[in-house]
Scaffold this motif. Structure first.
Motif, short mmCIF file in Angstrom:
data_model
loop_
_atom_site.label_atom_id
_atom_site.label_comp_id
_atom_site.label_asym_id
_atom_site.label_seq_id
_atom_site.Cartn_x
_atom_site.Cartn_y
_atom_site.Cartn_z
N GLN A 171 -2.51 4.59 2.16
CA GLN A 171 -2.61 4.37 3.60
C GLN A 171 -3.32 5.55 4.28
OE1 GLN A 171 -1.10 1.72 6.24
NE2 GLN A 171 -3.04 2.78 6.60
N ALA A 172 -2.94 6.77 3.91
CA ALA A 172 -3.58 7.95 4.50
C ALA A 172 -5.06 7.99 4.15
CB ALA A 172 -2.87 9.22 4.02
N THR A 173 -5.38 7.64 2.91
CA THR A 173 -6.78 7.62 2.50
C THR A 173 -7.56 6.57 3.28
OG1 THR A 173 -6.21 8.37 0.27
CG2 THR A 173 -8.34 7.29 0.54
N ALA A 174 -6.95 5.43 3.53
CA ALA A 174 -7.62 4.37 4.30
C ALA A 174 -7.86 4.82 5.74
CB ALA A 174 -6.78 3.10 4.26
N PRO A 196 3.39 4.25 14.28
CA PRO A 196 2.62 5.06 13.33
C PRO A 196 1.12 4.76 13.36
CG PRO A 196 3.91 3.39 12.18
CD PRO A 196 4.39 3.41 13.60
N ASP A 197 0.77 3.49 13.46
CA ASP A 197 -0.66 3.15 13.50
C ASP A 197 -1.31 3.67 14.78
OD1 ASP A 197 -1.17 1.37 11.03
OD2 ASP A 197 0.65 0.51 11.89
N GLN A 232 -0.87 11.86 6.20
CA GLN A 232 0.05 11.61 5.08
C GLN A 232 1.49 11.56 5.56
OE1 GLN A 232 -0.99 14.80 2.42
NE2 GLN A 232 -2.75 13.71 1.55
N GLN A 233 1.83 12.44 6.52
CA GLN A 233 3.18 12.42 7.08
C GLN A 233 3.44 11.10 7.80
OE1 GLN A 233 3.81 15.23 10.26
NE2 GLN A 233 5.98 14.76 10.47
N ILE A 234 2.47 10.62 8.55
CA ILE A 234 2.62 9.35 9.28
C ILE A 234 2.75 8.19 8.29
CG2 ILE A 234 1.48 7.75 10.86
CD1 ILE A 234 0.10 10.22 12.10
N ALA A 235 1.91 8.21 7.24
CA ALA A 235 1.95 7.13 6.26
C ALA A 235 3.29 7.10 5.53
CB ALA A 235 0.80 7.27 5.27
N ALA A 236 3.82 8.29 5.20
CA ALA A 236 5.12 8.34 4.52
C ALA A 236 6.22 7.81 5.42
CB ALA A 236 5.42 9.77 4.09
N TRP A 237 6.17 8.15 6.70
CA TRP A 237 7.18 7.62 7.64
C TRP A 237 7.06 6.10 7.73
CZ3 TRP A 237 7.44 4.63 11.92
CH2 TRP A 237 8.60 4.68 12.69
N MET A 263 0.83 -1.19 0.00
CA MET A 263 0.00 0.00 0.00
C MET A 263 0.88 1.26 0.00
SD MET A 263 -2.92 1.18 2.79
CE MET A 263 -3.99 -0.21 2.44
N THR A 264 0.60 2.16 -0.92
CA THR A 264 1.38 3.40 -0.98
C THR A 264 1.03 4.30 0.20
OG1 THR A 264 -0.24 4.63 -2.27
CG2 THR A 264 1.33 3.24 -3.49
N PRO A 265 1.91 5.29 0.54
CA PRO A 265 1.57 6.22 1.61
C PRO A 265 0.26 6.95 1.38
CG PRO A 265 3.91 6.37 1.10
CD PRO A 265 3.30 5.46 0.08
N ALA A 266 -0.01 7.33 0.12
CA ALA A 266 -1.27 8.02 -0.17
C ALA A 266 -2.47 7.12 0.09
CB ALA A 266 -1.28 8.51 -1.62
#
Length: 390
Positions: free
Chosen positions: A6-9, A338-339, A375-380, A1-4
């Motif tokens: 993940q953030a959307t989810a 992060p989660d 988005q910052q959390i997902a990218a990390w 899953m991409t960071p984007a």
């Protein structure tokens, strides 16, 4: 899953109706903020052009000079007008905003217009009392030290801000605390304290006030970690992540920094009053004004004070948004949950728009909007090793 993705989810776990209502409510707040600022500035200009303060001064000083009485009377009347306008406008806009936000569900209905008017009206008298006490004193200082008064008043205001805003934090003053009971939450926080080297030797539990989540306070080489009932009962990953975020503020000295920035901005506002109040008063109709200490200049002084307070709020908000990016990064790098951080941010979402306009962000947000934080959390999460577990 991409960071984007993940953030959307993560965002998708929030009801769409609440997200839409939050966005609309933030738009209402923007109208209210801009409209309220324009209303107060317009009232100041109209009062200056009407010469109301000048007429009060002439009547009270017809026989002999009475600068203190004149200053007090003019300040109380001006404050009554401006505070009443603000109270009524805030109540109307607040009731509208309550309806918009409640339409999305997930929040209790607002108190209603009548209750808001009563609450707002109750705040008028304290503001008038403060004006009665402080405005004559400030105008006296302007008369006695026309060049040095911003420095004197700015130093006093800085001391007051530090005394009220930072010193209780540095001394860890707050509600009664008891040691947090043993369990996975305390173990996780103890590991976090040891891992970060935070100068704290205990994890505390605060049953009051209601709604308290967590805090890391202290100064002078000592720190105090405390959590409230909700976080104490939350999954340990969420508690670690959230407390680590607040640790970031402690480590970076954000409370002291924002207090000093607000004081500096208000000092610049005082310099603006010193240099611009008399010309602004003449421009808006009080043509005989030569000094900001003249009671006839009070509407112009009030207008500049309103702008100064608004500027201080914007400066504080800008610093805190930047600081909260750093605190989120600190949490991710130290707690490595992060989660857990995403979950607690969603649970504590304040029903502000998750993707506001840049202007709304500038005016209202002390944290980055939720979408950007996720988005910052997902990218990390996508670029970093698995969580730290002691």
């Amino acid at each position: 899953m991409t960071p984007a993705d993940q953030a959307t989810a993560w965002l998708a776990r929030l009801p769409a109706s609440q997200l839409a209502a939050a966005h609309a409510h933030t738009d209402v707040r923007l109208v209210a903020w801009l409209g309220g600022l324009a209303l107060l500035l317009a009232a100041c200009a109209l009062l200056s052009r009407a010469g109301l303060m000048d007429r009060i001064a002439r009547r009270l000083q017809s026989a002999r000079p009475r600068p203190w009485l004149t200053s007090a009377a003019a300040a109380v009347l001006l404050t009554l007008i401006l505070a009443t306008l603000k109270a009524a406008f805030d109540a109307l806009m607040g009731a509208w905003g309550d309806q918009v936000l409640a339409a999305g569900g997930g929040v209790a209905p607002g108190p209603g217009l009548s209750a808001r008017l009563a609450a707002a009206g109750g705040g008028v008298a304290p503001v008038m009392i403060a004006a009665l006490i402080f405005v004559p004193l400030i105008l006296w200082l302007m008369r006695r030290a026309p060049r040095a008064w911003p420095l004197i008043a700015g130093a006093a205001l800085t001391a007051a801000i530090l005394l009220v805003g930072w010193l209780p934090y540095a001394l860890s003053l707050g509600p009664p605390l008891t040691p947090l009971p043993a369990g996975p939450v305390r173990d996780g926080l103890t590991q976090l304290i040891d891992h970060t080297g935070l100068p704290a030797h205990q994890v505390w539990f605060a049953a009051d006030p209601p709604g308290f989540d967590a805090d890391v306070t202290g100064g002078f080489g000592a720190a105090q970690v405390s959590v409230g009932p909700e976080l104490a009962a939350a999954p340990p990953a969420e508690t670690r992540a959230y407390v680590a975020h607040i640790m970031g503020h402690y480590v970076h000295g954000d409370i002291l920094n924002v207090s000093l920035l607000v004081a500096l901005t208000l000092f610049v506002g005082m310099l603006a009053v010193q240099r611009l109040a008399a010309p602004l008063a003449r421009l808006t109709g009080a043509r005989a004004v030569q000094s900001p200490a003249d009671p006839a200049a009070l509407p112009a002084v009030a207008a500049l004070a309103i702008l100064g307070v608004a500027a201080a709020m914007l400066v504080a908000g800008a610093y805190l948004r930047w600081a909260n990016v750093g605190a989120d990064a600190y949490s991710l790098n130290q707690a490595r949950e992060p989660d857990g951080l995403a979950a607690v941010l969603e649970r504590e979402w304040d029903h502000a728009s998750v993707d506001p306009s840049p202007l709304e962000t500038l005016i209202f947000y002390t944290h980055p909007p939720l979408e950007g934080r996720l988005q910052q959390i997902a990218a990390w999460k996508a670029s970093t090793a698995p969580p730290f577990h002691g």
